[in-house]
Design a protein around this motif. Structure first.
Motif, PDB file in Angstrom:
ATOM      1  N   PHE A 288       3.667   0.163  -3.742  1.00  0.00           N
ATOM      2  CA  PHE A 288       4.010  -1.209  -4.126  1.00  0.00           C
ATOM      3  C   PHE A 288       3.226  -2.202  -3.276  1.00  0.00           C
ATOM      4  O   PHE A 288       2.696  -3.199  -3.782  1.00  0.00           O
ATOM      5  CB  PHE A 288       5.507  -1.467  -3.942  1.00  0.00           C
ATOM      6  N   ALA A 289       3.160  -1.930  -1.963  1.00  0.00           N
ATOM      7  CA  ALA A 289       2.454  -2.835  -1.050  1.00  0.00           C
ATOM      8  C   ALA A 289       0.960  -2.880  -1.370  1.00  0.00           C
ATOM      9  O   ALA A 289       0.355  -3.962  -1.389  1.00  0.00           O
ATOM     10  CB  ALA A 289       2.677  -2.398   0.387  1.00  0.00           C
ATOM     11  N   ARG A 290       0.346  -1.712  -1.619  1.00  0.00           N
ATOM     12  CA  ARG A 290      -1.083  -1.673  -1.922  1.00  0.00           C
ATOM     13  C   ARG A 290      -1.406  -2.497  -3.165  1.00  0.00           C
ATOM     14  O   ARG A 290      -2.350  -3.293  -3.177  1.00  0.00           O
ATOM     15  CB  ARG A 290      -1.528  -0.215  -2.134  1.00  0.00           C
ATOM     16  N   THR A 291      -0.598  -2.319  -4.205  1.00  0.00           N
ATOM     17  CA  THR A 291      -0.833  -3.048  -5.449  1.00  0.00           C
ATOM     18  C   THR A 291      -0.605  -4.544  -5.268  1.00  0.00           C
ATOM     19  O   THR A 291      -1.364  -5.372  -5.802  1.00  0.00           O
ATOM     20  CB  THR A 291       0.085  -2.501  -6.556  1.00  0.00           C
ATOM     21  N   THR A 292       0.422  -4.898  -4.526  1.00  0.00           N
ATOM     22  CA  THR A 292       0.712  -6.317  -4.292  1.00  0.00           C
ATOM     23  C   THR A 292      -0.403  -6.990  -3.514  1.00  0.00           C
ATOM     24  O   THR A 292      -0.787  -8.135  -3.805  1.00  0.00           O
ATOM     25  CB  THR A 292       2.050  -6.470  -3.536  1.00  0.00           C
ATOM     26  N   ILE A 293      -0.960  -6.292  -2.522  1.00  0.00           N
ATOM     27  CA  ILE A 293      -2.058  -6.856  -1.733  1.00  0.00           C
ATOM     28  C   ILE A 293      -3.278  -7.107  -2.626  1.00  0.00           C
ATOM     29  O   ILE A 293      -3.996  -8.114  -2.456  1.00  0.00           O
ATOM     30  CB  ILE A 293      -2.413  -5.914  -0.565  1.00  0.00           C
ATOM     31  N   GLU A 294      -3.515  -6.228  -3.592  1.00  0.00           N
ATOM     32  CA  GLU A 294      -4.605  -6.455  -4.545  1.00  0.00           C
ATOM     33  C   GLU A 294      -4.373  -7.751  -5.316  1.00  0.00           C
ATOM     34  O   GLU A 294      -5.303  -8.531  -5.552  1.00  0.00           O
ATOM     35  CB  GLU A 294      -4.701  -5.275  -5.515  1.00  0.00           C
ATOM     36  N   GLY A 295      -3.118  -7.990  -5.705  1.00  0.00           N
ATOM     37  CA  GLY A 295      -2.795  -9.226  -6.411  1.00  0.00           C
ATOM     38  C   GLY A 295      -2.949 -10.457  -5.533  1.00  0.00           C
ATOM     39  O   GLY A 295      -3.404 -11.520  -5.994  1.00  0.00           O
ATOM     40  N   ILE A 296      -2.612 -10.330  -4.258  1.00  0.00           N
ATOM     41  CA  ILE A 296      -2.749 -11.450  -3.325  1.00  0.00           C
ATOM     42  C   ILE A 296      -4.219 -11.838  -3.169  1.00  0.00           C
ATOM     43  O   ILE A 296      -4.567 -13.029  -3.126  1.00  0.00           O
ATOM     44  CB  ILE A 296      -2.128 -11.096  -1.954  1.00  0.00           C
ATOM     45  N   LYS A 297      -5.097 -10.843  -3.099  1.00  0.00           N
ATOM     46  CA  LYS A 297      -6.529 -11.121  -2.936  1.00  0.00           C
ATOM     47  C   LYS A 297      -7.076 -11.951  -4.092  1.00  0.00           C
ATOM     48  O   LYS A 297      -7.940 -12.812  -3.892  1.00  0.00           O
ATOM     49  CB  LYS A 297      -7.293  -9.801  -2.829  1.00  0.00           C
ATOM     50  N   LYS A 311       5.851  -9.940 -13.697  1.00  0.00           N
ATOM     51  CA  LYS A 311       4.875 -10.190 -14.760  1.00  0.00           C
ATOM     52  C   LYS A 311       3.455  -9.992 -14.259  1.00  0.00           C
ATOM     53  O   LYS A 311       2.612  -9.382 -14.946  1.00  0.00           O
ATOM     54  CB  LYS A 311       5.058 -11.605 -15.304  1.00  0.00           C
ATOM     55  N   ALA A 312       3.158 -10.489 -13.062  1.00  0.00           N
ATOM     56  CA  ALA A 312       1.797 -10.411 -12.531  1.00  0.00           C
ATOM     57  C   ALA A 312       1.483  -9.042 -11.954  1.00  0.00           C
ATOM     58  O   ALA A 312       0.323  -8.586 -12.015  1.00  0.00           O
ATOM     59  CB  ALA A 312       1.601 -11.493 -11.463  1.00  0.00           C
ATOM     60  N   TYR A 313       2.456  -8.364 -11.405  1.00  0.00           N
ATOM     61  CA  TYR A 313       2.241  -7.057 -10.766  1.00  0.00           C
ATOM     62  C   TYR A 313       1.702  -6.035 -11.761  1.00  0.00           C
ATOM     63  O   TYR A 313       0.845  -5.197 -11.417  1.00  0.00           O
ATOM     64  CB  TYR A 313       3.558  -6.574 -10.162  1.00  0.00           C
ATOM     65  N   GLN A 314       2.185  -6.101 -12.985  1.00  0.00           N
ATOM     66  CA  GLN A 314       1.801  -5.103 -13.983  1.00  0.00           C
ATOM     67  C   GLN A 314       0.299  -5.087 -14.242  1.00  0.00           C
ATOM     68  O   GLN A 314      -0.270  -4.059 -14.610  1.00  0.00           O
ATOM     69  CB  GLN A 314       2.554  -5.370 -15.290  1.00  0.00           C
ATOM     70  N   ILE A 315      -0.375  -6.200 -14.043  1.00  0.00           N
ATOM     71  CA  ILE A 315      -1.813  -6.283 -14.269  1.00  0.00           C
ATOM     72  C   ILE A 315      -2.586  -5.453 -13.249  1.00  0.00           C
ATOM     73  O   ILE A 315      -3.673  -4.934 -13.530  1.00  0.00           O
ATOM     74  CB  ILE A 315      -2.264  -7.757 -14.229  1.00  0.00           C
ATOM     75  N   TYR A 316      -2.031  -5.289 -12.058  1.00  0.00           N
ATOM     76  CA  TYR A 316      -2.732  -4.603 -10.972  1.00  0.00           C
ATOM     77  C   TYR A 316      -2.284  -3.152 -10.782  1.00  0.00           C
ATOM     78  O   TYR A 316      -2.829  -2.456  -9.931  1.00  0.00           O
ATOM     79  CB  TYR A 316      -2.523  -5.373  -9.663  1.00  0.00           C
ATOM     80  N   ASN A 325      10.186   3.667 -15.588  1.00  0.00           N
ATOM     81  CA  ASN A 325      10.781   2.713 -14.652  1.00  0.00           C
ATOM     82  C   ASN A 325       9.699   1.766 -14.145  1.00  0.00           C
ATOM     83  O   ASN A 325       8.645   2.204 -13.679  1.00  0.00           O
ATOM     84  CB  ASN A 325      11.416   3.451 -13.472  1.00  0.00           C
ATOM     85  N   TYR A 326       9.953   0.476 -14.244  1.00  0.00           N
ATOM     86  CA  TYR A 326       8.956  -0.504 -13.824  1.00  0.00           C
ATOM     87  C   TYR A 326       9.315  -1.083 -12.461  1.00  0.00           C
ATOM     88  O   TYR A 326      10.446  -0.971 -11.991  1.00  0.00           O
ATOM     89  CB  TYR A 326       8.844  -1.628 -14.858  1.00  0.00           C
ATOM     90  N   VAL A 327       8.322  -1.701 -11.822  1.00  0.00           N
ATOM     91  CA  VAL A 327       8.496  -2.304 -10.503  1.00  0.00           C
ATOM     92  C   VAL A 327       8.897  -3.755 -10.683  1.00  0.00           C
ATOM     93  O   VAL A 327       8.141  -4.546 -11.264  1.00  0.00           O
ATOM     94  CB  VAL A 327       7.193  -2.204  -9.684  1.00  0.00           C
TER      95      VAL A 327
END
Length: 438
Positions: A288-297, A311-316, A325-327
């Motif tokens: 979860f953290a790795r994907t979120t950091i990609e979104g932050i960049k 909504k935005a997390y799913q793109i990354y 099960n979704y995040v």
């Protein structure tokens, strides 16, 4: 007609705190229980502010609150679309304003950001309302909080004693899974943030026996709940509370020794429970953290709008990490806030941490403020692996604890006590150390 000051504002805000702990344990969006708490918090704070001037709020804290509200409002203000050129992936461009593509919102989901704004306004209003109370009234809110914790503890005890299937459906607009909370980790968070206040209640209010029994009950409920983070944090916060608070209390060393013996037994039980747990190494908080950091960049300048993580997390998400099960959250509050708010939100968090450190560094503190600081610190630590502040119950609790920390009345009372000691010294009277108690 006597000259006693009014106490109705204490009962008003105390009722909001108590009710939030009873019905504010849901995490889903659009809950009517959350809306009721938000309305009650804002109306109660408005009533408190409508009265004669009370305790003034620190300017730095007030500025931080205003900045947080302004940042959220700014995300739902239509801006020229050209501003977002090169700042956002095309898939994450905000909706156009009334169909006009020349103007867009920062938020990719305005409705969710408006919901977050109301959530923030309620917590901020309650926080500022408590800051306006007298010190005695702030202390008097503690029983409302403890009663809410007791009700949650009784609900959990009944759940765990009746059957293995502890979920309760239909009582509230969310499924109750632990105490009066939808999420067992958030219930555990309520339990461990209560520990410093229970220790304070036992050591400084003269209720050592009831405080000790309450502490034992909280630790047992944490073990029964089964939250890994909750068990570890509960142990750490108990040890620190006893050490941090007992130094200035009247409790005997024998009582403190008994508490540490109890902690040793609890440690062995906690170790046994943790040993039985198996973590998922592939699909967990690290992913979860790795994907979120990609979104932050990709969205560092403005964020995607508060409330729009899902909504935005799913793109990354990586293809191999997409399951039924979704995040719905990053399970790291700081990464999620940074993803939703960008650089301004990061600056907001840094500003808050600086104020918190400055409050601790001022020197002599009231024991209740020490207890609140411990609770806030460990709730912030828990936010590294979860999202406890996304529930109304813990958000209002967090607001109350911060109001204790930043309330100017405690420092003024300690200053007056110091002046009394100095007068005794100059007058050649017997100098007796004054214990700080409430």
């Amino acid at each position: 007609m006597n000259g006693r000051p009014s106490e109705w504002d204490k009962y008003l805000l105390g009722s909001v705190l108590f009710v939030s702990l009873l019905i504010g344990g849901g995490t889903a969006s659009g809950l009517y229980t959350d809306a009721l708490i938000e309305i009650a918090a804002m109306l109660s704070a408005a009533a408190v502010f409508s009265q004669s001037p009370g305790q003034r709020s620190p300017h730095s804290v007030l500025c931080l609150v205003i900045f947080a509200v302004a940042l959220t409002i700014f995300q739902i203000v239509p801006l020229p679309a050209a501003i977002f050129d090169g700042l956002r992936p095309e898939l994450l461009l905000g909706d156009p304003w009334i169909g006009d593509t020349r103007f867009r919102f920062i938020s990719v989901g305005v409705g969710r950001t408006v919901e977050c704004l109301l959530y923030l306004l309620a917590a901020a209003a309650f926080f500022l309302g408590v800051l306006r109370l007298r010190v005695e009234q702030v202390n008097a809110l503690l029983p409302f909080f403890l009663m809410g914790v007791i009700c949650n503890g009784l609900a959990a005890a009944i759940q765990y004693s009746l059957s293995d299937n502890i979920a309760i459906v239909g009582l509230l607009p969310f499924t109750i899974n632990a105490g009066l909370f939808a999420n067992v980790n958030h219930f555990s968070a309520l339990l461990f943030v209560s520990i410093p206040f229970v220790v304070y209640y036992g050591l400084f209010r003269g209720h050592l026996l009831s405080g000790s029994l309450g502490l034992v009950a909280l630790l047992l409920l944490l073990l029964a709940a089964g939250s890994r983070a909750g068990v570890l944090i509960g142990l750490a916060i108990t040890v620190l509370s006893v050490i941090f608070l007992s130094a200035r209390s009247r409790a005997s060393g024998f009582s403190v020794l008994l508490v540490f013996i109890g902690l040793s037994i609890y440690t062995m039980s906690a170790w046994t429970k943790l040993d039985a747990q198996v973590l998922d190494p592939a699909f967990g908080r690290a992913e979860f953290a790795r994907t979120t950091i990609e979104g932050i960049k990709d969205n560092w300048a403005t964020g995607v709008g508060f409330g729009n993580f899902q909504k935005a997390y799913q793109i990354y998400e990586r293809e191999g990490m997409i399951f039924r099960n979704y995040v719905n959250h990053a399970h790291n509050e700081y990464l999620e806030i940074a993803f939703e708010g960008g650089i301004p939100a990061i600056l907001l968090m840094v500003g808050y941490f600086l104020l918190l450190v400055a409050a601790l560094a001022r020197g002599r503190r009231d024991p209740l403020q020490k207890a609140a600081f411990l609770s806030v610190s460990f709730l912030l630590i828990h936010s590294l692996v979860d999202y406890p502040l996304r529930t109304e119950a813990l958000a209002i609790t967090f607001a109350y604890m911060n109001a204790i920390i930043f309330h100017k009345g405690f420092a003024e009372r300690l200053s007056r006590q110091s002046e009394m000691i100095e007068i005794d010294h100059n007058g050649d009277k017997l100098l007796v150390p004054i214990e700080t108690s409430s």
